[in-house]
Scaffold this motif. Structure first.
Motif, PDB file in Angstrom:
ATOM      1  N   ARG A 138      28.993  12.553  50.237  1.00 52.36           N
ATOM      2  CA  ARG A 138      28.982  11.903  48.909  1.00 52.36           C
ATOM      3  C   ARG A 138      28.153  10.620  48.941  1.00 52.36           C
ATOM      4  NH1 ARG A 138      34.112  13.487  48.262  1.00 52.36           N
ATOM      5  NH2 ARG A 138      34.998  11.541  49.056  1.00 52.36           N
ATOM      6  N   ILE A 139      28.294   9.868  50.008  1.00 47.79           N
ATOM      7  CA  ILE A 139      27.507   8.631  50.160  1.00 47.79           C
ATOM      8  C   ILE A 139      26.017   8.990  50.125  1.00 47.79           C
ATOM      9  CG2 ILE A 139      26.861   6.799  51.794  1.00 47.79           C
ATOM     10  CD1 ILE A 139      29.830   6.827  52.722  1.00 47.79           C
ATOM     11  N   ALA A 140      25.655  10.066  50.845  1.00 47.51           N
ATOM     12  CA  ALA A 140      24.247  10.479  50.889  1.00 47.51           C
ATOM     13  C   ALA A 140      23.791  10.989  49.520  1.00 47.51           C
ATOM     14  CB  ALA A 140      24.055  11.551  51.950  1.00 47.51           C
ATOM     15  N   GLN A 141      24.652  11.742  48.847  1.00 44.83           N
ATOM     16  CA  GLN A 141      24.299  12.254  47.511  1.00 44.83           C
ATOM     17  C   GLN A 141      23.944  11.081  46.591  1.00 44.83           C
ATOM     18  OE1 GLN A 141      27.492  14.344  45.520  1.00 44.83           O
ATOM     19  NE2 GLN A 141      26.281  14.682  43.684  1.00 44.83           N
ATOM     20  N   ASP A 142      24.712  10.025  46.718  1.00 49.12           N
ATOM     21  CA  ASP A 142      24.501   8.854  45.884  1.00 49.12           C
ATOM     22  C   ASP A 142      23.239   8.090  46.330  1.00 49.12           C
ATOM     23  OD1 ASP A 142      25.376   7.036  43.902  1.00 49.12           O
ATOM     24  OD2 ASP A 142      25.964   5.674  45.538  1.00 49.12           O
ATOM     25  N   ARG A 143      23.134   7.890  47.633  1.00 54.27           N
ATOM     26  CA  ARG A 143      22.029   7.076  48.162  1.00 54.27           C
ATOM     27  C   ARG A 143      20.658   7.724  47.950  1.00 54.27           C
ATOM     28  NH1 ARG A 143      23.255   5.129  53.733  1.00 54.27           N
ATOM     29  NH2 ARG A 143      24.530   3.742  52.491  1.00 54.27           N
ATOM     30  N   TYR A 144      20.584   9.031  48.080  1.00 57.28           N
ATOM     31  CA  TYR A 144      19.278   9.696  48.010  1.00 57.28           C
ATOM     32  C   TYR A 144      19.042  10.321  46.639  1.00 57.28           C
ATOM     33  CZ  TYR A 144      19.847   8.920  52.977  1.00 57.28           C
ATOM     34  OH  TYR A 144      20.069   8.321  54.198  1.00 57.28           O
ATOM     35  N   ASN A 145      19.637   9.707  45.621  1.00 57.90           N
ATOM     36  CA  ASN A 145      19.511  10.253  44.278  1.00 57.90           C
ATOM     37  C   ASN A 145      18.441   9.524  43.467  1.00 57.90           C
ATOM     38  OD1 ASN A 145      20.206  11.925  42.174  1.00 57.90           O
ATOM     39  ND2 ASN A 145      21.707  10.487  41.351  1.00 57.90           N
ATOM     40  N   ASP A 146      17.702   8.632  44.117  1.00 58.64           N
ATOM     41  CA  ASP A 146      16.679   7.856  43.400  1.00 58.64           C
ATOM     42  C   ASP A 146      15.369   8.640  43.410  1.00 58.64           C
ATOM     43  OD1 ASP A 146      14.898   5.991  42.448  1.00 58.64           O
ATOM     44  OD2 ASP A 146      15.808   4.319  43.548  1.00 58.64           O
ATOM     45  N   GLU A 147      14.862   8.957  42.227  1.00 57.01           N
ATOM     46  CA  GLU A 147      13.631   9.759  42.177  1.00 57.01           C
ATOM     47  C   GLU A 147      12.412   8.969  42.638  1.00 57.01           C
ATOM     48  OE1 GLU A 147      13.395  10.792  37.952  1.00 57.01           O
ATOM     49  OE2 GLU A 147      11.670   9.435  37.835  1.00 57.01           O
ATOM     50  N   ASN A 148      12.585   7.654  42.749  1.00 58.97           N
ATOM     51  CA  ASN A 148      11.467   6.808  43.162  1.00 58.97           C
ATOM     52  C   ASN A 148      11.282   6.868  44.689  1.00 58.97           C
ATOM     53  OD1 ASN A 148       9.624   4.828  43.709  1.00 58.97           O
ATOM     54  ND2 ASN A 148      10.479   3.370  42.222  1.00 58.97           N
ATOM     55  N   LEU A 149      10.185   7.487  45.085  1.00 64.69           N
ATOM     56  CA  LEU A 149       9.893   7.701  46.503  1.00 64.69           C
ATOM     57  C   LEU A 149       9.985   6.408  47.314  1.00 64.69           C
ATOM     58  CD1 LEU A 149       8.858   9.566  48.770  1.00 64.69           C
ATOM     59  CD2 LEU A 149       6.547   9.232  47.892  1.00 64.69           C
ATOM     60  N   LYS A 150       9.565   5.329  46.688  1.00 66.66           N
ATOM     61  CA  LYS A 150       9.529   4.044  47.380  1.00 66.66           C
ATOM     62  C   LYS A 150      10.899   3.672  47.967  1.00 66.66           C
ATOM     63  CE  LYS A 150       7.770  -0.525  46.685  1.00 66.66           C
ATOM     64  NZ  LYS A 150       7.570  -1.585  45.764  1.00 66.66           N
ATOM     65  N   TYR A 151      11.963   4.031  47.241  1.00 65.60           N
ATOM     66  CA  TYR A 151      13.306   3.599  47.662  1.00 65.60           C
ATOM     67  C   TYR A 151      14.132   4.737  48.249  1.00 65.60           C
ATOM     68  CZ  TYR A 151      11.804  -0.183  44.683  1.00 65.60           C
ATOM     69  OH  TYR A 151      11.082  -1.186  44.140  1.00 65.60           O
ATOM     70  N   ASN A 152      13.519   5.891  48.449  1.00 67.83           N
ATOM     71  CA  ASN A 152      14.309   7.044  48.890  1.00 67.83           C
ATOM     72  C   ASN A 152      13.836   7.536  50.268  1.00 67.83           C
ATOM     73  OD1 ASN A 152      15.560   9.572  49.210  1.00 67.83           O
ATOM     74  ND2 ASN A 152      15.762   9.794  46.980  1.00 67.83           N
ATOM     75  N   GLU A 153      14.584   7.182  51.309  1.00 71.01           N
ATOM     76  CA  GLU A 153      14.169   7.523  52.680  1.00 71.01           C
ATOM     77  C   GLU A 153      14.182   9.037  52.925  1.00 71.01           C
ATOM     78  OE1 GLU A 153      16.666   5.347  55.409  1.00 71.01           O
ATOM     79  OE2 GLU A 153      15.380   3.568  55.252  1.00 71.01           O
TER      80      GLU A 153
END
Ligand code: PA5
Length: 435
Positions: free
Chosen positions: A232-247
């Motif tokens: 769930r933490i990962a689902q939330d963390r990697y939900n940003d469509e902006n490549l700059k902020y999404n590892e």
């Protein structure tokens, strides 16, 4: 404080070249979330950490307890995505010698696997090993027709029925399969086995966080609430469509850039032997998702320092078509301090006072510099420590990265048409009706 942090410095790419993919990635992000609404697109895993069947989850915990109380061994029957995820999590999070430990120390059943090959030696040895120990069986197959697990299930069903009364045998068999399709669901209905459902919109290699993985994992005593919390933490963390902020998306992009530069083999590297099956799970996830239409990075794995004494030479100086993704577990649960010896015959006194985890870490640092200097780009995934929450995060990280990477590559990461080829040939040779 983030428990998983990806370091791309040693991939040796310019940020501006990575960011060229920003628009495409944002489109893929939207597309994936659209797909997740349609059962036929097999993207149910995307929202699974928040959108799972809570009743089924409680049932998994209840049955795991029952198996713990009445079985010495849980036999997991399945192949590919129907067993690798469970094995990856169990072996990462239990004692290295879990299955060899005394029951009084282990406390939970041994977990053994069958139905993932057709070797008579393997099955005969397993039958001999089981002897008169008490067992439960969890047969897992989404299609319900895969030959390897079907054969193993037939063999072990008979063993169970001879060993126990028919009623007790039925009571010790758990079936994880499709809701309504396939031979296994019919068999389970007829025999009144307890069943668990693999959601329609989740394919085998994305299914570890469903009953497919969770029942064996919970039986091994692992906290599945924590595993889901991590996801769930990962689902939330990697939900940003902006490549700059999404590892996670950056990892997907960087793999593709390296592939364009003829780096077409990726080694997932660990310095922790417990992660062996995690690498196997990852290989299947990426191999079956991306290897199609004559395209795709070949996913391979290595365990260091072991393989530095076998593959190390090739990695350092062989064909320059490799890159490495290193999983670095920053804090080891256990440690050993090196002591000095008076005669120092083995000449190791220079390590006096140093922890083994520190030495392992220096091996990693030295290897990284050597390999990067040798033109093997490195991506480092730093994980604070090995626990259920972090493994849950890592699973989701790789599932999402795999889907996005496959879509950047231009393939469908959710099918596996090529797997049918060997099956058809084998069925013809075995004279299966209809082939
Ligand atoms: O990822 C996949 O879809 C495959 O690896 C399957 O998991 C594997 O072939 C086993 O299939 P099934 O669960 O239908 O027996």
């Amino acid at each position: 404080m983030e428990n998983i942090k990806v370091d791309f410095k040693n991939a040796r790419l310019f940020e501006k070249n990575v960011m060229k993919y920003a628009k495409q990635v944002a489109e893929i992000h939207k597309k994936l979330h659209e797909k997740a609404k349609n059962e036929k697109e097999f993207c149910g895993w995307l929202n699974l950490p928040t959108n799972y069947d809570k009743k089924e989850f409680e049932k998994i915990k209840k049955i795991a307890k029952k198996i713990q109380s009445n079985s010495d061994i849980l036999l997991v029957i399945g192949i590919g995505g129907s067993y690798l995820g469970a094995r990856a999590v169990i072996e990462s999070l239990t004692n290295t010698f879990y299955n060899l430990q005394e029951k009084s120390i282990r406390k939970t059943p041994q977990i053994l696997y069958v139905g993932n090959n057709l070797s008579p030696n393997y099955i005969r040895d397993l039958i001999d090993y089981i002897g008169d120990k008490d067992i439960s069986v969890n047969v897992i197959s989404k299609s319900g027709t895969t030959t390897e697990p079907a054969i193993a299930f037939r063999i072990f069903r008979e063993i169970m029925e001879n060993k126990y009364s028919l009623k007790e045998a039925r009571d010790r068999i758990y079936v994880t399969t499709d809701k309504e399709k396939g031979a296994l669901v019919e068999l389970a209905k007829k025999e009144k086995y307890t069943t668990f459902v693999i959601p329609n919109d989740i394919g085998g290699r994305y299914s570890v966080l469903t009953a497919v993985g969770l029942l064996p994992i919970a039986t091994a005593g692992i906290d599945i609430d924590k595993l889901m919390e991590g996801a769930r933490i990962a689902q939330d963390r990697y939900n940003d469509e902006n490549l700059k902020y999404n590892e996670c998306y950056k990892y997907a992009v960087i793999r593709n850039i390296l592939y364009e530069k003829e780096k077409n083999i990726e080694l997932l590297v660990t310095y922790e032997p417990k992660m062996h099956y995690f690498i196997e799970w990852w290989k299947q996830l990426f191999g079956e998702s991306e290897g199609k239409e004559q395209k795709g990075i070949y996913p391979s794995g290595a365990e260091f320092t072991t393989d530095l004494h076998s593959l190390g030479q090739y990695i350092q100086e062989g064909r320059r078509n490799l890159f490495e993704t290193v999983i670095n577990i920053e804090n080891s649960e256990n440690d050993i301090v090196m002591k000095a010896e008076e005669d120092n015959l083995d000449q190791l006194n220079y390590l006096e006072g140093k922890n083994l985890s520190y030495i392992n870490n220096q091996a990693m640092e030295g290897t990284k510099v050597a390999h990067v200097d040798g033109d093997v780009p490195n991506i480092i995934i730093n994980i604070k420590k090995l626990n259920a929450k972090n493994i849950g995060q890592l699973i989701y990280f790789f599932e999402l990265a795999c889907a996005v990477s496959g879509l950047i590559l231009g393939v469908n990461p959710f099918n596996q048409p090529g797997v049918e080829k060997y099956k058809n040939n084998m069925f013809k040779l075995l004279k299966k009706p209809g082939y």
